[in-house]
Structure formats: structure tokens, C-alpha cells
Design a protein around this motif. Structure first.
Motif, PDB file in Angstrom:
ATOM      1  N   THR A 243       0.828  -1.210   0.000  1.00 56.50           N
ATOM      2  CA  THR A 243       0.000   0.000   0.000  1.00 56.50           C
ATOM      3  C   THR A 243       0.859   1.256   0.000  1.00 56.50           C
ATOM      4  O   THR A 243       0.356   2.344  -0.269  1.00 56.50           O
ATOM      5  N   GLU A 244       2.133   1.110   0.277  1.00 57.32           N
ATOM      6  CA  GLU A 244       3.047   2.247   0.231  1.00 57.32           C
ATOM      7  C   GLU A 244       3.490   2.550  -1.195  1.00 57.32           C
ATOM      8  O   GLU A 244       3.959   3.646  -1.469  1.00 57.32           O
TER       9      GLU A 244
ATOM     10  N   GLU B 221      16.820  -7.656   4.985  1.00 57.06           N
ATOM     11  CA  GLU B 221      15.708  -7.922   5.897  1.00 57.06           C
ATOM     12  C   GLU B 221      14.434  -7.175   5.495  1.00 57.06           C
ATOM     13  O   GLU B 221      13.341  -7.569   5.877  1.00 57.06           O
ATOM     14  N   GLU B 222      14.571  -6.109   4.715  1.00 58.67           N
ATOM     15  CA  GLU B 222      13.420  -5.287   4.343  1.00 58.67           C
ATOM     16  C   GLU B 222      13.027  -5.363   2.876  1.00 58.67           C
ATOM     17  O   GLU B 222      11.975  -4.854   2.493  1.00 58.67           O
ATOM     18  N   GLU B 223      13.861  -5.962   2.027  1.00 61.24           N
ATOM     19  CA  GLU B 223      13.543  -6.017   0.600  1.00 61.24           C
ATOM     20  C   GLU B 223      14.163  -7.249  -0.058  1.00 61.24           C
ATOM     21  O   GLU B 223      15.257  -7.658   0.296  1.00 61.24           O
ATOM     22  N   ALA B 224      13.416  -7.808  -1.000  1.00 62.21           N
ATOM     23  CA  ALA B 224      13.903  -8.963  -1.760  1.00 62.21           C
ATOM     24  C   ALA B 224      13.562  -8.769  -3.225  1.00 62.21           C
ATOM     25  O   ALA B 224      12.560  -8.139  -3.565  1.00 62.21           O
ATOM     26  N   GLN B 225      14.423  -9.304  -4.093  1.00 66.54           N
ATOM     27  CA  GLN B 225      14.179  -9.267  -5.529  1.00 66.54           C
ATOM     28  C   GLN B 225      14.118 -10.701  -6.030  1.00 66.54           C
ATOM     29  O   GLN B 225      15.050 -11.471  -5.839  1.00 66.54           O
TER      30      GLN B 225
ATOM     31  N   LYS C 103       9.042  -5.524   3.011  1.00 70.19           N
ATOM     32  CA  LYS C 103       8.372  -5.861   4.273  1.00 70.19           C
ATOM     33  C   LYS C 103       7.461  -4.694   4.639  1.00 70.19           C
ATOM     34  O   LYS C 103       7.887  -3.545   4.677  1.00 70.19           O
ATOM     35  N   GLN C 104       6.210  -5.010   4.886  1.00 62.42           N
ATOM     36  CA  GLN C 104       5.240  -4.004   5.304  1.00 62.42           C
ATOM     37  C   GLN C 104       4.458  -4.604   6.465  1.00 62.42           C
ATOM     38  O   GLN C 104       3.803  -5.626   6.290  1.00 62.42           O
ATOM     39  N   ASP C 105       4.577  -4.007   7.618  1.00 63.50           N
ATOM     40  CA  ASP C 105       3.923  -4.514   8.829  1.00 63.50           C
ATOM     41  C   ASP C 105       4.245  -5.984   9.067  1.00 63.50           C
ATOM     42  O   ASP C 105       3.385  -6.784   9.445  1.00 63.50           O
ATOM     43  N   GLY C 106       5.493  -6.367   8.801  1.00 61.87           N
ATOM     44  CA  GLY C 106       5.958  -7.721   9.066  1.00 61.87           C
ATOM     45  C   GLY C 106       5.661  -8.740   7.984  1.00 61.87           C
ATOM     46  O   GLY C 106       6.082  -9.888   8.087  1.00 61.87           O
ATOM     47  N   ASP C 107       4.937  -8.352   6.923  1.00 58.10           N
ATOM     48  CA  ASP C 107       4.596  -9.266   5.832  1.00 58.10           C
ATOM     49  C   ASP C 107       5.261  -8.804   4.542  1.00 58.10           C
ATOM     50  O   ASP C 107       5.428  -7.605   4.308  1.00 58.10           O
ATOM     51  N   TRP C 108       5.611  -9.752   3.694  1.00 63.19           N
ATOM     52  CA  TRP C 108       6.168  -9.427   2.376  1.00 63.19           C
ATOM     53  C   TRP C 108       5.045  -8.998   1.448  1.00 63.19           C
ATOM     54  O   TRP C 108       3.995  -9.639   1.391  1.00 63.19           O
TER      55      TRP C 108
END
Length: 190
Positions: free
Chosen positions: A104-105, A139-143, A173-178
Motif C-alpha cells: 500500500t506504500e 531484511e526489508e527487501e527482496a528481488q 516488508k510491510q507490517d511484518g509481511d512481504w
């Protein structure tokens, strides 16, 4: 009649990549799912993902694809689960479920809903990913790299069009979910 396959291919590609038109700085520029696209003669589309180094983890135009070494097994499972849900729900025409996979971001969910519903009203989309490989991970982004076959069938006529290409799906990662943040896609030359 030759225009129909081109329109179908364009429509399926636009929907496949539509959410990428939004970005952090301007979520509703002018409302077009094609806003902000830059293309070259090979049909590649870069949707302006803003990363610190300004690039995705590797080039989409060939070369080797190597799996990131630092991906914890539970994160790999969660990333693949989100990606598969992203693919499967839209293939099944489950728009509400599809929207839950998007960040949603980074996406305007109202625009995404409208684009998905419009496309699904006239056609059946089938995306078939293969060669799933996490090529970059923090930890915050994956490709996630995949080869992707995208097929679109016009409901009214039964006419089908299919395209093959390579895709990198960027998840965050958004609120703990991918969640799916952006998509980079280059179609194979015909």
C-alpha cells in the motif's frame, strides 16, 4: 484482425505491470497505469523503483542468474508464498485477494482494482512463472527473478495471445509481511 493480439498483449502487460506506475513521491500522478514507464526498442520497462543504489540486483537482458546466499529459509518461504499468491489470485480473477499482495506504500489500490476488473471483464489472464530465484535480499527487501509466460484469452472471441519474458518482482516488508513493491519486466523478442 492483427490488431487484436497486439491489444491483448498490451493489455495483459499493462495489467501485469500496472501497479508499478505509482511511486513513493507521487501516488496519483495522472491516473494512467502507464505513467512513468520508460521503454527501449527491446520492449523493456523500468518502473522507476527507487532504491539506494538505483538499480535492481542484476540486468534483465541476459547473463547468469545467481541466488542470493543470505536468505533465511523462513524468509524464502514467506517471499515465495507472497509471490505465488500474487500470481495465483490474479490468474483466478480474485481481485480482492490479489490486492492484499501489493504494498500500500507503493501502489494505488483503487487504480489497481479498476485496471484488474477492466482486464478481467473482457479476458482471462494466465501468468506462468518458472525459474524462481531470489537474487537480492535484505531484511526489508527482496528481488525475485522469474521467467514468465503471460497468456491472455479474449472471452468474447476465444482468441489467445501469449508472451514470454523475464521478470524481477521486488518485494518489501510491510507490517511484518512481504508485499509486492514493483515489477521489472522485459519481453523476449519475437
Amino acid at each position: 484482425m492483427k490488431k487484436i493480439p497486439a491489444l491483448i498483449g498490451t493489455a495483459s502487460l499493462a495489467l501485469l505491470l500496472s501497479a508499478c506506475s505509482g511511486d513513493d513521491d507521487n501516488k496519483s500522478a495522472s491516473g494512467s497505469i502507464d505513467d512513468g514507464e520508460r521503454s527501449n526498442e527491446y520492449g523493456s520497462i523500468d518502473h522507476g523503483v527507487k532504491e539506494e543504489d538505483g538499480e535492481i540486483g542484476f540486468s534483465l537482458d541476459g547473463g547468469s542468474v545467481e541466488e542470493a546466499e543470505n536468505v533465511p529459509e523462513e524468509e524464502k518461504t514467506a517471499i515465495l508464498k507472497t509471490f505465488n499468491q500474487y500470481i495465483d489470485t490474479l490468474n483466478a480473477g480474485q481481485v480482492d485477494e490479489y490486492l492484499t499482495t501489493l504494498s500500500t506504500e507503493n501502489y494505488d489500490l483503487d487504480e489497481e482494482r479498476a485496471a484488474a476488473e477492466e482486464m478481467l471483464a473482457s479476458g482471462e489472464l494466465t501468468r506462468t512463472p518458472e525459474d524462481l530465484t531470489i537474487v537480492k535480499y535484505t531484511e526489508e527487501e527482496a528481488q525475485l527473478f522469474s521467467t514468465m509466460k503471460t497468456a491472455m484469452k479474449v472471452k468474447e472471441t476465444g482468441q489467445e495471445d501469449a508472451r514470454q519474458g523475464r521478470q524481477v518482482t521486488v518485494l518489501t516488508k510491510q507490517d511484518g509481511d512481504w508485499k509486492v513493491k514493483a515489477v521489472h519486466y522485459i519481453g523476449d523478442q519475437e
